[in-house]
Design an enzyme around this catalytic site. Structure first.
Site, PDB file in Angstrom:
ATOM      1  N   ASP A 161      -1.578  -0.381   4.285  1.00  0.00           N
ATOM      2  CA  ASP A 161      -1.459   0.201   2.942  1.00  0.00           C
ATOM      3  C   ASP A 161      -2.851   0.386   2.337  1.00  0.00           C
ATOM      4  O   ASP A 161      -3.056   0.171   1.135  1.00  0.00           O
ATOM      5  CB  ASP A 161      -0.582  -0.662   2.035  1.00  0.00           C
ATOM      6  CG  ASP A 161      -0.172   0.052   0.750  1.00  0.00           C
ATOM      7  OD1 ASP A 161      -0.293   1.294   0.693  1.00  0.00           O
ATOM      8  OD2 ASP A 161       0.250  -0.625  -0.199  1.00  0.00           O
ATOM      9  N   HIS A 167      -3.596   5.421   2.429  1.00  0.00           N
ATOM     10  CA  HIS A 167      -3.860   6.380   1.357  1.00  0.00           C
ATOM     11  C   HIS A 167      -5.345   6.720   1.426  1.00  0.00           C
ATOM     12  O   HIS A 167      -6.180   5.906   1.017  1.00  0.00           O
ATOM     13  CB  HIS A 167      -3.537   5.771  -0.010  1.00  0.00           C
ATOM     14  CG  HIS A 167      -2.134   5.274  -0.153  1.00  0.00           C
ATOM     15  ND1 HIS A 167      -1.144   6.006  -0.767  1.00  0.00           N
ATOM     16  CD2 HIS A 167      -1.548   4.115   0.242  1.00  0.00           C
ATOM     17  CE1 HIS A 167      -0.016   5.313  -0.756  1.00  0.00           C
ATOM     18  NE2 HIS A 167      -0.238   4.160  -0.147  1.00  0.00           N
ATOM     19  N   HIS A 209       9.006   2.772  -0.681  1.00  0.00           N
ATOM     20  CA  HIS A 209       8.376   1.738  -1.505  1.00  0.00           C
ATOM     21  C   HIS A 209       9.463   1.221  -2.432  1.00  0.00           C
ATOM     22  O   HIS A 209      10.011   1.971  -3.238  1.00  0.00           O
ATOM     23  CB  HIS A 209       7.217   2.325  -2.307  1.00  0.00           C
ATOM     24  CG  HIS A 209       6.537   1.341  -3.212  1.00  0.00           C
ATOM     25  ND1 HIS A 209       5.167   1.176  -3.224  1.00  0.00           N
ATOM     26  CD2 HIS A 209       7.011   0.477  -4.145  1.00  0.00           C
ATOM     27  CE1 HIS A 209       4.843   0.251  -4.105  1.00  0.00           C
ATOM     28  NE2 HIS A 209       5.959  -0.174  -4.687  1.00  0.00           N
TER      29      HIS A 209
END
Length: 446
Positions: free
Chosen positions: A311, A63, A179
């Site tokens: 992540d 991200h 997720h």
């Protein structure tokens, strides 16, 4: 077209380590051999004596916060940190602001990356309860895959309509990455703790609120639906030992329809670290028990878990220092992921060959990334030289994330990335960047 020659490397590739040289012409690996002589004085020679040569890492879940959340990080800053950590390609998630849930917004992110990224890039397209028509427009040769939040979503990205979910699973042959945390279970657990503590819930209860049960309920449902529909499912960031029983090592990765990933933080930390690290190690799914961590390692090494990722999800230190209910989940990891795994090699937890398999080869296989993830003739020259005996300590002075902190701050790693080559160009050498544009959009053999 500059020709480069890496000499005397210990090459780690396809479950072997061998001494050899690698010749690079332009973007590609031209030749691999035991001894390659420069054919002209124009060849740039790099002596890798004593160092290990790895394929560039492919991180399938990051991200980078752009657009809309760039006070935390952006594609430029976080991709530079990735290059310093030996990650040459990344796949970024759709929960930015605006979200990548239309083709138009997705291509806007590709445009940003084309101008600013230091690493090769692709993006996930985000699914919602009402954008199936957009999902069906995605060019699967140019986009990494589809991301669905079955828990812990941002904005409107929680896909909680069972009929819509099944229709998405039936309608695409792209990799569907999910997720998995059950929202109902989490909300019930959170209410119990709010009633007891108010907003300032002790962080040690995070893995009890976002519990093993919440993870297992969601991941088992997703797998059941994938089996029913024949969808190609990839379950992100496993955090519990119980979930590992849902996956198999009985068939080769290229033939698997259901695959799994584990992240660095779930392999490194446990609930014993909350007292010291606090909300700096608050992730969703939560870091859980030492037993969970041990079982994740077991499943990784026996190939029920296929991929190691980060992540990477930066927040500012000020945001993380809030009370439990206001402190966001996530942390920065791309700069330190490979050094952390190499530290596990030194601790005899995992082999170098297995690190390369899980961080380089397998993401390439799983997402069908074109000509990356291996040291092979004809492949893009995404390469990383590592010195396994060059200790360094993570300090604020050498942290490259825009947020300026790391959960590894104070840790000493024995191994150091000394060179990163991207598409044949040396882009990082001994803690210095060569500011040249070498990054490319990833393509996929589908």
């Amino acid at each position: 077209m500059k020709t480069k020659l890496i000499k005397n490397a210990k090459i780690v590739n396809e479950d072997t380590i061998f001494n050899g040289d690698v010749l690079i012409e332009g973007d590609y690996i031209k030749q691999i051999g035991e001894f390659i002589s420069p054919k002209s004085a124009d060849v740039q020679v790099y002596d890798a004596e004593g160092k290990y040569l790895l394929p560039g890492v492919i991180d399938d879940q990051v991200h980078f916060r752009e657009p809309g959340l760039t006070h935390k990080g952006n594609i430029e800053t976080e991709s530079r940190a990735a290059i310093a950590g030996g990650i040459t390609s990344f796949i970024e998630m759709p929960n930015t602001n605006p979200q990548s849930t239309t083709i138009e917004k997705l291509e806007e992110k590709f445009d940003i990356a084309a101008k600013t990224s230091s690493a090769n890039y692709s993006f996930m397209f985000g699914g919602t309860n009402d954008n199936l028509d957009e999902i069906l427009k995605v060019d699967k040769t140019k986009v990494a895959g589809l991301k669905l939040f079955l828990g812990s979503s941002t904005g409107n990205m929680l896909v909680d309509n069972p009929e819509v979910l099944e229709k998405i699973f039936e309608s695409t042959d792209m990799v569907i990455s999910v997720h998995c945390e059950d929202e109902g279970t989490i909300k019930s657990n959170l209410k119990d703790h709010l009633d007891k503590f108010g907003d300032d819930i002790p962080i040690k209860y995070h893995p009890i609120i976002r519990s093993e049960e919440a993870c297992y309920i969601s991941s088992s449902k997703a797998i059941e639906l994938a089996k029913k529909t024949g969808a190609r499912l990839h379950v992100f960031h496993l955090s519990t030992g119980k979930e590992t029983s849902l996956f198999t090592n009985k068939i080769p990765l290229a033939e698997k329809k259901i695959t799994a990933e584990v992240c660095i933080h779930h392999l490194w930390f446990s609930d014993e670290d909350y007292d010291k690290k606090g909300t700096l190690i608050k992730w969703n799914p939560a870091v859980k028990t030492k037993s969970d961590r041990d079982q994740l390692w077991e499943a990784l090494l026996d190939d029920r878990i296929d991929v190691i990722a980060t992540d990477h999800a930066p927040h500012t230190k000020e945001e993380k220092n809030n009370v439990y209910t206001s402190a966001p989940s996530g942390g920065p990891l791309v700069q330190h992921a490979l050094p952390a795994m190499l530290e596990m090699f030194h601790k005899e937890k995992i082999s170098l060959e297995k690190i390369v398999e899980k961080m380089c080869h397998n993401p390439s296989i799983l997402f069908q990334v074109e000509k990356r993830g291996y040291i092979k003739e004809g492949y893009f020259a995404d390469l990383v030289l590592v010195d396994l005996n060059n200790p360094w300590t993570v300090t604020q002075d050498n942290i490259l994330y825009k947020c300026g902190w790391s959960p590894f701050e104070g840790a000493t790693f024995k191994s150091r990335i000394t060179h990163t080559f991207l598409n044949g160009t040396l882009v990082y050498h001994n803690a210095k960047f060569n500011d040249v544009k070498a990054a490319k959009r990833l393509t996929f053999n589908r």
